[in-house]
Every structure is written in C-alpha cells, then in structure tokens.
Design a protein around this motif. Structure first.
Motif, PDB file in Angstrom:
ATOM      1  N   VAL A  61       0.857  -1.181   0.000  1.00  0.00           N
ATOM      2  CA  VAL A  61       0.000   0.000   0.000  1.00  0.00           C
ATOM      3  C   VAL A  61       0.896   1.234   0.000  1.00  0.00           C
ATOM      4  N   ASP A  62       0.311   2.349  -0.330  1.00  0.00           N
ATOM      5  CA  ASP A  62       1.036   3.614  -0.336  1.00  0.00           C
ATOM      6  C   ASP A  62       0.178   4.606   0.448  1.00  0.00           C
ATOM      7  N   THR A  63       0.771   5.267   1.416  1.00  0.00           N
ATOM      8  CA  THR A  63      -0.007   6.034   2.381  1.00  0.00           C
ATOM      9  C   THR A  63       0.454   7.485   2.466  1.00  0.00           C
ATOM     10  N   CYS A  64      -0.514   8.384   2.534  1.00  0.00           N
ATOM     11  CA  CYS A  64      -0.244   9.800   2.808  1.00  0.00           C
ATOM     12  C   CYS A  64      -0.910  10.162   4.126  1.00  0.00           C
ATOM     13  N   TYR A  65      -0.422  11.186   4.765  1.00  0.00           N
ATOM     14  CA  TYR A  65      -0.943  11.592   6.072  1.00  0.00           C
ATOM     15  C   TYR A  65      -1.231  13.089   6.069  1.00  0.00           C
ATOM     16  N   LEU A  66      -2.472  13.435   6.359  1.00  0.00           N
ATOM     17  CA  LEU A  66      -2.862  14.845   6.458  1.00  0.00           C
ATOM     18  C   LEU A  66      -3.011  15.197   7.933  1.00  0.00           C
ATOM     19  N   ILE A  67      -2.289  16.220   8.353  1.00  0.00           N
ATOM     20  CA  ILE A  67      -2.197  16.565   9.770  1.00  0.00           C
ATOM     21  C   ILE A  67      -2.751  17.963  10.012  1.00  0.00           C
ATOM     22  N   LYS A  68      -3.686  18.042  10.950  1.00  0.00           N
ATOM     23  CA  LYS A  68      -4.259  19.349  11.327  1.00  0.00           C
ATOM     24  C   LYS A  68      -3.521  19.858  12.551  1.00  0.00           C
ATOM     25  N   HIS A  69      -2.754  20.913  12.356  1.00  0.00           N
ATOM     26  CA  HIS A  69      -2.050  21.592  13.439  1.00  0.00           C
ATOM     27  C   HIS A  69      -2.776  22.900  13.722  1.00  0.00           C
ATOM     28  N   THR A  70      -2.633  23.410  14.910  1.00  0.00           N
ATOM     29  CA  THR A  70      -3.300  24.679  15.246  1.00  0.00           C
ATOM     30  C   THR A  70      -2.863  25.812  14.305  1.00  0.00           C
ATOM     31  N   PRO A 204      -2.514  14.410  20.766  1.00  0.00           N
ATOM     32  CA  PRO A 204      -2.938  14.624  22.155  1.00  0.00           C
ATOM     33  C   PRO A 204      -3.527  13.388  22.835  1.00  0.00           C
ATOM     34  N   LYS A 205      -4.210  12.519  22.105  1.00  0.00           N
ATOM     35  CA  LYS A 205      -4.826  11.336  22.711  1.00  0.00           C
ATOM     36  C   LYS A 205      -4.111  10.047  22.326  1.00  0.00           C
ATOM     37  N   THR A 206      -3.750   9.908  21.060  1.00  0.00           N
ATOM     38  CA  THR A 206      -3.098   8.684  20.570  1.00  0.00           C
ATOM     39  C   THR A 206      -1.673   8.575  21.080  1.00  0.00           C
ATOM     40  N   GLY A 207      -1.039   9.712  21.302  1.00  0.00           N
ATOM     41  CA  GLY A 207       0.365   9.719  21.703  1.00  0.00           C
ATOM     42  C   GLY A 207       1.262   9.898  20.496  1.00  0.00           C
ATOM     43  N   ALA A 208       2.520   9.519  20.616  1.00  0.00           N
ATOM     44  CA  ALA A 208       3.496   9.738  19.554  1.00  0.00           C
ATOM     45  C   ALA A 208       3.456   8.605  18.531  1.00  0.00           C
ATOM     46  N   VAL A 209       3.500   8.992  17.257  1.00  0.00           N
ATOM     47  CA  VAL A 209       3.636   8.024  16.176  1.00  0.00           C
ATOM     48  C   VAL A 209       4.780   8.480  15.281  1.00  0.00           C
ATOM     49  N   LEU A 210       5.511   7.509  14.741  1.00  0.00           N
ATOM     50  CA  LEU A 210       6.624   7.818  13.856  1.00  0.00           C
ATOM     51  C   LEU A 210       6.302   7.243  12.483  1.00  0.00           C
ATOM     52  N   LEU A 211       6.234   8.112  11.485  1.00  0.00           N
ATOM     53  CA  LEU A 211       5.910   7.718  10.117  1.00  0.00           C
ATOM     54  C   LEU A 211       7.219   7.390   9.403  1.00  0.00           C
ATOM     55  N   SER A 212       7.334   6.149   8.950  1.00  0.00           N
ATOM     56  CA  SER A 212       8.629   5.618   8.525  1.00  0.00           C
ATOM     57  C   SER A 212       9.126   6.135   7.193  1.00  0.00           C
ATOM     58  N   GLY A 213       8.198   6.601   6.306  1.00  0.00           N
ATOM     59  CA  GLY A 213       8.636   6.766   4.928  1.00  0.00           C
ATOM     60  C   GLY A 213       9.072   5.407   4.423  1.00  0.00           C
ATOM     61  N   ASP A 214      10.214   5.371   3.716  1.00  0.00           N
ATOM     62  CA  ASP A 214      10.758   4.089   3.259  1.00  0.00           C
ATOM     63  C   ASP A 214      12.058   3.735   3.984  1.00  0.00           C
ATOM     64  N   ALA A 215      12.205   4.249   5.221  1.00  0.00           N
ATOM     65  CA  ALA A 215      13.346   3.810   6.039  1.00  0.00           C
ATOM     66  C   ALA A 215      13.231   2.311   6.278  1.00  0.00           C
ATOM     67  N   GLN A 254       4.638   4.744  18.526  1.00  0.00           N
ATOM     68  CA  GLN A 254       4.296   3.656  17.615  1.00  0.00           C
ATOM     69  C   GLN A 254       5.022   3.898  16.288  1.00  0.00           C
ATOM     70  N   LEU A 255       5.423   2.809  15.615  1.00  0.00           N
ATOM     71  CA  LEU A 255       6.009   2.922  14.282  1.00  0.00           C
ATOM     72  C   LEU A 255       4.937   2.583  13.252  1.00  0.00           C
ATOM     73  N   TRP A 256       4.637   3.538  12.380  1.00  0.00           N
ATOM     74  CA  TRP A 256       3.689   3.313  11.292  1.00  0.00           C
ATOM     75  C   TRP A 256       4.481   3.188  10.001  1.00  0.00           C
ATOM     76  N   ILE A 257       4.496   1.973   9.445  1.00  0.00           N
ATOM     77  CA  ILE A 257       5.284   1.672   8.251  1.00  0.00           C
ATOM     78  C   ILE A 257       4.449   1.942   7.003  1.00  0.00           C
ATOM     79  N   ASN A 258       4.928   2.823   6.172  1.00  0.00           N
ATOM     80  CA  ASN A 258       4.138   3.339   5.046  1.00  0.00           C
ATOM     81  C   ASN A 258       3.554   2.251   4.144  1.00  0.00           C
ATOM     82  N   HIS A 259       4.380   1.317   3.698  1.00  0.00           N
ATOM     83  CA  HIS A 259       3.941   0.364   2.671  1.00  0.00           C
ATOM     84  C   HIS A 259       3.356  -0.932   3.233  1.00  0.00           C
ATOM     85  N   ASP A 260       3.312  -1.079   4.552  1.00  0.00           N
ATOM     86  CA  ASP A 260       2.888  -2.340   5.165  1.00  0.00           C
ATOM     87  C   ASP A 260       1.361  -2.475   5.155  1.00  0.00           C
TER      88      ASP A 260
END
Length: 275
Positions: A61-70, A204-215, A254-260
């Motif tokens: 899969v190929d994933t994009c992430y849209l983030i709402k910051h203040t 704020p609720k989920t905590g920290a997530v790290l988006l891997s890209g293709d690392a 949490q580690l979120w792996i883009n293509h997994d």
C-alpha cells in the motif's frame, strides 16, 4: 450582596471560558488523517529483503498523512499520481519485480470528502523523491515543501530536477521542528535515498507516532533490520533504523510503516482520524 454574588459569578464564568479558550488554542497537532495514496502488488519482494522471500509476491500500500495543526494543515507524502486512477491496468513498471500501482481513490477526492481544499494545505513534507511519494506534489503549488538538501540536490532521471524550480521549498540539513512546539518533527533518516526523512507526530490522545517513509518497507524487514538491495547507502540505512528505534524508545512512540498493508488494514482511514 445578591448583586455582588451575581457579579462574582459572572467573573468566574468569564475566567472559566477564557481558560477553556486558552486550552483549546494550545499549540500542537489536533488530528491526523490516513489517506489511501495507492495500492499495488510487488512482483518479487526479494529486492527489499535480500536472501529472503526471493520470488515471492506481496501486496503493498502507499499512504499519505494529512495533519491538522493549530497553525494549519500539513501533508506528509503525496503518493502515486492521481492520474493513475484513470488507468484500468494501473501503473505498470518496466521491471516485473517492482510494484504495479493502482489508485482506487484519488488524493483530491479524499481531501474534498473532509472539506479540505488543496489551497488550504500550507506546508508539506516528503519522505523522499521516489515517484510513489511525490506523485501529487504539484497539486499544492503554494505549500512550503520541507525536504533535505541532499535529496533536493540529488539528480533525477536524465539529471533533471525532482521538483519544479518555482515550488516554495525549505532545504533541511538534519532534523526540523516544523512548528517550533515539538509536536511535528522531521527526522533525517538517510540511506534509502541520500536525503530520506521520517516524521514524528505527537497526538494529544493517541500519543506519539513515527511515520517511517521508506526507512523500512514492511514489518519483517524492520524486525530483522534488512536493507533493500537498491538502497542508496547500506550503512546509513542501518544507522537510520537505529535512530528510529532510539526515538521510539525515547518518545514511547508507535512505528507506522508506510507500505505495510497488514498495518494499514488495521488502521482508521480518512474520513476517520486520530486525535
């Protein structure tokens, strides 16, 4: 006395409302949407895990992430070009071992579904400049693009630039706290490409997530620290994996792996979101 009591009550209500407003205006990330930015089939995943899985096919899969910051909307990666949605057989690679990509949903339609216009996206970052991550960059010609200088300067096909010269860009030489409040941090993780980067998001609720890209491309490669044969630099890749591991430990992330695909199938997809 009754009048004084009413005045004091009114003051208390005002102070309470002011405190609530201040709390709601606290800088940081508010929401994260996971976008479907492509689905495909890899002909031979041995190229991503040398000596293992040779000749085996795998769904990607190929994933994009849209983030709402203040301070505004931030987009991480842009996926396969939306134009691929109109190709019945998908985007077929010259190398049958690579990934044949399809676009079941366009990025534009997913943005529209949640009421976001491309012009609303004020800033964006890409993990790296492979085509499945930069396919829709020019849908956002006004957005400030965060990219490592080493990646920006890396010659593309026929030595052509990887982005339009007119696109606003901030060239990075290492990590970057995007909004200055620690809630969105670009991490320099070279190896897959010269200027590959990953993204640490503090929700704020989920905590920290790290988006891997293709690392890293899928879970078993992460667990076994496997380096794809086509990576730019093996030593840098291993060092970047260690940097990610250290960050995960430090931030309890949490580690979120883009293509997994297995991971993505377990996640909430837009229009649902993470807070």
């Amino acid at each position: 006395m009754r009048r004084v009591g009413l005045v004091l009550s009114a003051i208390a209500l005002l102070l309470s409302a002011s405190a609530a407003s201040a709390q709601s205006e606290k800088p940081g990330v508010e929401k994260l949407y996971i976008m479907n930015c492509g689905e495909g089939v890899a002909g031979d995943i041995g190229r991503w895990s040398p000596g293992v899985n040779e000749g085996q096919s795998m769904d990607f899969v190929d994933t994009c992430y849209l983030i709402k910051h203040t301070k505004g909307w931030f987009l991480w990666d842009t996926g396969i070009p939306d134009a691929v949605a109109a190709m019945p057989n998908g985007l077929t690679p010259a190398d049958p071992k690579a990934v044949t990509w399809k676009r079941p949903k366009t990025l534009a339609s997913q943005l529209e579904q949640i009421g976001v216009k491309p012009a609303d996206v004020k800033a964006m970052g890409i993990s790296h400049t492979h085509p499945d991550h930069i396919g829709n960059v020019e849908m956002f010609p006004q957005a400030m693009l965060y990219v490592q200088k080493a990646e920006y300067d890396w010659p593309g096909a026929n030595n052509e630039p990887r982005f339009k010269p007119s696109h606003p860009v901030e060239l990075l030489s290492g990590d970057k706290d995007v909004f200055g409040d620690g809630s969105l941090t670009i991490l320099s993780t070279p190896g897959h490409t010269p200027g590959h980067q990953s993204l640490l998001v503090k929700l704020p609720k989920t905590g920290a997530v790290l988006l891997s890209g293709d690392a890293v491309h899928f879970k078993s490669n992460w667990e076994n620290r496997r380096v794809p044969v086509n990576n730019f630099n093996k030593d840098q890749t291993v060092a970047s994996m260690q940097k990610i591991a250290d960050t995960l430990d430090k931030e309890k992330a949490q580690l979120w792996i883009n293509h997994d695909k297995a991971l993505r199938d377990s996640q909430k997809m837009s229009p649902e979101f993470y807070e």
